[in-house]
Scaffold this motif. Structure first.
Motif, short mmCIF file in Angstrom:
data_model
loop_
_atom_site.label_atom_id
_atom_site.label_comp_id
_atom_site.label_asym_id
_atom_site.label_seq_id
_atom_site.Cartn_x
_atom_site.Cartn_y
_atom_site.Cartn_z
N ARG A 1 0.84 -1.19 0.00
CA ARG A 1 0.00 0.00 0.00
C ARG A 1 0.88 1.24 0.00
O ARG A 1 2.03 1.20 0.39
N LYS A 2 0.29 2.34 -0.44
CA LYS A 2 1.01 3.61 -0.49
C LYS A 2 0.65 4.45 0.73
O LYS A 2 -0.51 4.62 1.06
N ARG A 3 1.67 4.96 1.37
CA ARG A 3 1.45 5.87 2.48
C ARG A 3 1.50 7.30 1.96
O ARG A 3 2.09 7.58 0.93
N GLY A 4 0.88 8.21 2.70
CA GLY A 4 0.99 9.62 2.38
C GLY A 4 -0.03 10.15 1.40
O GLY A 4 0.19 11.19 0.81
N GLY A 5 -1.16 9.48 1.24
CA GLY A 5 -2.19 9.97 0.32
C GLY A 5 -2.84 11.24 0.86
O GLY A 5 -2.67 11.63 2.01
N THR A 6 -3.61 11.89 -0.02
CA THR A 6 -4.25 13.14 0.38
C THR A 6 -5.25 12.94 1.52
O THR A 6 -5.50 13.88 2.28
N ASP A 7 -5.80 11.74 1.65
CA ASP A 7 -6.76 11.50 2.73
C ASP A 7 -6.11 11.51 4.10
O ASP A 7 -6.80 11.55 5.11
N GLU A 8 -4.78 11.52 4.18
CA GLU A 8 -4.11 11.61 5.47
C GLU A 8 -4.19 13.02 6.06
O GLU A 8 -4.10 13.19 7.26
N HIS A 9 -4.33 14.03 5.21
CA HIS A 9 -4.35 15.40 5.72
C HIS A 9 -5.57 16.20 5.27
O HIS A 9 -5.71 17.36 5.63
N ASP A 10 -6.44 15.61 4.50
CA ASP A 10 -7.62 16.30 4.01
C ASP A 10 -8.87 15.48 4.36
O ASP A 10 -9.11 14.42 3.77
N MET A 11 -9.65 15.98 5.32
CA MET A 11 -10.83 15.25 5.78
C MET A 11 -11.85 15.05 4.67
O MET A 11 -12.54 14.03 4.64
#
Length: 138
Positions: free
Chosen positions: A55-65
């Motif tokens: 899996r990829k870490r750091g997607g936009t869903d990590e910082h954008d609700m």
């Protein structure tokens, strides 16, 4: 909503709420995808494997609700799609045949990215649905 709290790392867990949401959704998507592949009979000749560590870490869903919410909604739509198949009962429980289908859950047992040690463990889809539900709430 507190966008700051969503992005800020917890000093105890060393991760943000957003990182935990992304991590949980990674696992949920793996099981939903496997379920869809099974009901669509896309792996008829092979034992299906769920690769949790790919899996990829750091997607936009990590910082954008809002992005996280969109991802959650996409997965919910896929779950609703599963309900449209005859092998899924109307109360969203997975039928016995689908739930007991053998598959593999694979994990890296080494933290060394140069020599990953991926191991396949025999499992069932029902067990993996339970795993991801438990994993999401602990």
């Amino acid at each position: 909503r507190s966008f700051t709290s969503y992005k800020r790392n917890c000093p105890i867990a060393k991760a943000s709420i957003g990182q935990h949401v992304r991590h949980s959704m990674d696992h949920q998507e793996r099981v939903v995808t496997a379920s869809l592949q099974l009901v669509q009979n896309q792996n008829a000749d092979d034992t299906l494997s769920i690769h949790y560590d790919l899996r990829k870490r750091g997607g936009t869903d990590e910082h954008d609700m809002d992005q996280a919410n969109q991802r959650i909604q996409r997965v919910l739509q896929q779950v609703e799609e599963l309900q449209s198949y005859s092998s899924i009962s109307s109360d969203t429980t997975i039928s016995t045949n689908l739930a007991t289908t053998p598959l593999h859950a694979t994990f890296f047992l080494s933290g060394n990215p140069e020599a990953p040690d991926e191991q396949a463990l025999p499992t069932t889809l029902a067990r993996e649905w339970g795993f991801v539900a438990h994993h999401a709430i602990h």
